[in-house]
Design a protein around this motif. Sequence first.
Motif, PDB file in Angstrom:
ATOM      1  N   LEU A 191      27.476  -3.568  30.672  1.00 36.79           N
ATOM      2  CA  LEU A 191      26.278  -3.941  31.421  1.00 36.79           C
ATOM      3  C   LEU A 191      25.841  -5.365  31.091  1.00 36.79           C
ATOM      4  N   ALA A 192      25.973  -5.743  29.816  1.00 37.55           N
ATOM      5  CA  ALA A 192      25.571  -7.086  29.394  1.00 37.55           C
ATOM      6  C   ALA A 192      26.343  -8.151  30.171  1.00 37.55           C
ATOM      7  N   GLU A 193      27.564  -7.824  30.546  1.00 33.38           N
ATOM      8  CA  GLU A 193      28.395  -8.791  31.276  1.00 33.38           C
ATOM      9  C   GLU A 193      28.221  -8.671  32.788  1.00 33.38           C
ATOM     10  N   LEU A 194      28.185  -7.445  33.306  1.00 37.14           N
ATOM     11  CA  LEU A 194      28.174  -7.243  34.751  1.00 37.14           C
ATOM     12  C   LEU A 194      26.774  -7.193  35.350  1.00 37.14           C
ATOM     13  N   ASP A 195      25.840  -6.599  34.626  1.00 36.92           N
ATOM     14  CA  ASP A 195      24.485  -6.392  35.152  1.00 36.92           C
ATOM     15  C   ASP A 195      23.484  -6.526  34.014  1.00 36.92           C
ATOM     16  N   PRO A 196      23.297  -7.744  33.495  1.00 34.93           N
ATOM     17  CA  PRO A 196      22.459  -7.931  32.303  1.00 34.93           C
ATOM     18  C   PRO A 196      21.017  -7.465  32.479  1.00 34.93           C
ATOM     19  N   ASP A 197      20.513  -7.482  33.706  1.00 34.27           N
ATOM     20  CA  ASP A 197      19.133  -7.046  33.925  1.00 34.27           C
ATOM     21  C   ASP A 197      18.958  -5.543  33.728  1.00 34.27           C
ATOM     22  N   ALA A 198      20.070  -4.796  33.684  1.00 34.93           N
ATOM     23  CA  ALA A 198      20.002  -3.337  33.514  1.00 34.93           C
ATOM     24  C   ALA A 198      20.207  -2.908  32.066  1.00 34.93           C
ATOM     25  N   GLN A 199      20.374  -3.880  31.173  1.00 42.28           N
ATOM     26  CA  GLN A 199      20.598  -3.535  29.767  1.00 42.28           C
ATOM     27  C   GLN A 199      19.372  -2.832  29.172  1.00 42.28           C
ATOM     28  N   PRO A 200      19.612  -1.909  28.232  1.00 44.14           N
ATOM     29  CA  PRO A 200      18.478  -1.301  27.532  1.00 44.14           C
ATOM     30  C   PRO A 200      17.851  -2.286  26.561  1.00 44.14           C
ATOM     31  N   ARG A 201      16.659  -1.954  26.074  1.00 37.09           N
ATOM     32  CA  ARG A 201      16.000  -2.800  25.085  1.00 37.09           C
ATOM     33  C   ARG A 201      16.623  -2.637  23.710  1.00 37.09           C
ATOM     34  N   THR A 202      16.839  -1.385  23.321  1.00 36.74           N
ATOM     35  CA  THR A 202      17.409  -1.114  21.998  1.00 36.74           C
ATOM     36  C   THR A 202      18.517  -0.076  22.121  1.00 36.74           C
ATOM     37  N   LEU A 203      19.388  -0.071  21.144  1.00 36.92           N
ATOM     38  CA  LEU A 203      20.497   0.883  21.089  1.00 36.92           C
ATOM     39  C   LEU A 203      20.609   1.398  19.660  1.00 36.92           C
ATOM     40  N   THR A 204      20.406   2.705  19.491  1.00 41.17           N
ATOM     41  CA  THR A 204      20.524   3.335  18.173  1.00 41.17           C
ATOM     42  C   THR A 204      21.732   4.260  18.185  1.00 41.17           C
ATOM     43  N   LEU A 205      22.657   4.034  17.278  1.00 41.50           N
ATOM     44  CA  LEU A 205      23.894   4.812  17.187  1.00 41.50           C
ATOM     45  C   LEU A 205      23.823   5.684  15.937  1.00 41.50           C
ATOM     46  N   ILE A 206      23.892   7.013  16.127  1.00 42.89           N
ATOM     47  CA  ILE A 206      23.720   7.946  15.020  1.00 42.89           C
ATOM     48  C   ILE A 206      25.029   8.685  14.741  1.00 42.89           C
ATOM     49  N   GLY A 207      25.603   8.441  13.577  1.00 47.60           N
ATOM     50  CA  GLY A 207      26.769   9.190  13.115  1.00 47.60           C
ATOM     51  C   GLY A 207      27.941   9.187  14.070  1.00 47.60           C
ATOM     52  N   GLY A 208      28.256   8.049  14.656  1.00 49.52           N
ATOM     53  CA  GLY A 208      29.348   7.990  15.631  1.00 49.52           C
ATOM     54  C   GLY A 208      30.596   7.314  15.086  1.00 49.52           C
ATOM     55  N   PRO A 209      31.783   7.682  15.597  1.00 47.53           N
ATOM     56  CA  PRO A 209      33.048   7.120  15.108  1.00 47.53           C
ATOM     57  C   PRO A 209      33.398   5.796  15.782  1.00 47.53           C
ATOM     58  N   ILE A 210      32.615   4.759  15.506  1.00 54.83           N
ATOM     59  CA  ILE A 210      32.919   3.439  16.063  1.00 54.83           C
ATOM     60  C   ILE A 210      34.271   2.956  15.533  1.00 54.83           C
ATOM     61  N   ASP A 211      34.474   3.068  14.235  1.00 54.43           N
ATOM     62  CA  ASP A 211      35.757   2.750  13.606  1.00 54.43           C
ATOM     63  C   ASP A 211      36.176   3.937  12.741  1.00 54.43           C
ATOM     64  N   PRO A 212      36.916   4.884  13.313  1.00 53.40           N
ATOM     65  CA  PRO A 212      37.289   6.094  12.575  1.00 53.40           C
ATOM     66  C   PRO A 212      38.097   5.825  11.310  1.00 53.40           C
TER      67      PRO A 212
END
Length: 420
Positions: A191-212
């Motif tokens: 979204l930041a690249e294609l539709d930046p106006d639709a981006q959320p304000r904050t992003l909280t990631l809880i216990g996710g496997p970003i880098d397993p």
Amino acid sequence: MRYMATYDLMESLRNTNQWLGATAKAMASYPALAALPNPGIAWMAAWGEVTERSFKRMVVKPSWGIRSITCDDGKDHLVQIETVVEKDFGDLIHFNVQGREEKPRKVLLVAPMSGHYATLLRSTVISLIPDAEVYVTDWKNARDIPVSCGKFDIEDYTLYLMDFMRALGPETNVIAVCQPAPLTLAATAYLAELDPDAQPRTLTLIGGPIDPDATPTEVTDFGNRVTMGQLEESMIQRVGFKYKGVGRLVYPGLLQLSSFVAMNADRHSKAFNEQILRVTRGEGSDHDAHNRFYDEYLAVMDMTAEFYLSTVERIFKNGEIAQNRFVVAGKQVDIGKITDVAVKTVEGAKDDISAPGQCVAALDLCTGLPDSKKASHLEPGAGHYGIFAGKSWRNNIRPLVLDFIDTNAGTPRKKAANAA
């Protein structure tokens, strides 16, 4: 047909066990048997009650059970669940508190698609409703989705999240729990690249496997140990004739449940034996601790085969998110494109599913984000469930997440600052 026969066999075994439990309960409850001073009769009735309930829950979607909430005015307000966006594989729902002024905080809670329904986050939703307008991704059981609706893999999942974020607007604060964390990060970057106006304000990631691979666990070891061919051969089945999704290739919920139980077989066996004894003594109830937990734990849903297989291959084996080379709809997503969405990670020190180090790796991928918009929290003594639904979430993590949202939600966008 072999895959379909296996699916129907599993459903037949579940149905048979439910019938055995109901039969044992009915026989042992026959009035004439009450005259027999045999404790085995009471035990048989208790075994039947626990068994019937357990196997029945496996094919029933739990109710959210959120009917009212007490607000700041001291009154109980009814909660109405409304569908905001309806799609084939999942809906965006809103917990609308009737008669309450709209809260300034707008939270999108991204539920995992990992074998359980979104209702697994019931307690999380209840804890957020008093302070926010809460929206949840309510994923559907793949067995109920006709084959004509097409495929659904991790790219489709990411596109769904983007559509949901667009529907809610740029004032949204996203909280992703466990499995969807890497895909939510990718959706935000896209979204930041294609539709930046639709981006959320904050992003909280809880216990996710970003880098397993950052901190290996039994889950990551399993993903690296087996081949994709082995997974497809042993885990994938075709939905039987009983459901609307007949013929769809899925990773069945019943098969997933057997894996969940096998991981802690002794603990589950002990829990059910103790529950049978409690029911025998007349100490069990519909809403006791055992039933509250297992009514949710045993309620499982099928995942589409392509979603399960692409998750294992692309997230765990190939590490496409961790290496910032994830592709959606033929276009590579650059997580470095996130420049003004504040990102926070939350991990549990005793999390044995997404161990500490796996989720916080997201912050290093956000190369375009200033350090002032990055935050992380490691909760001491907390396991996987505790960081989003347990005591640790209620007492420590939830206040931190709300403070993080309040601190960053009002920060002007770069575009707005430049225009001024």
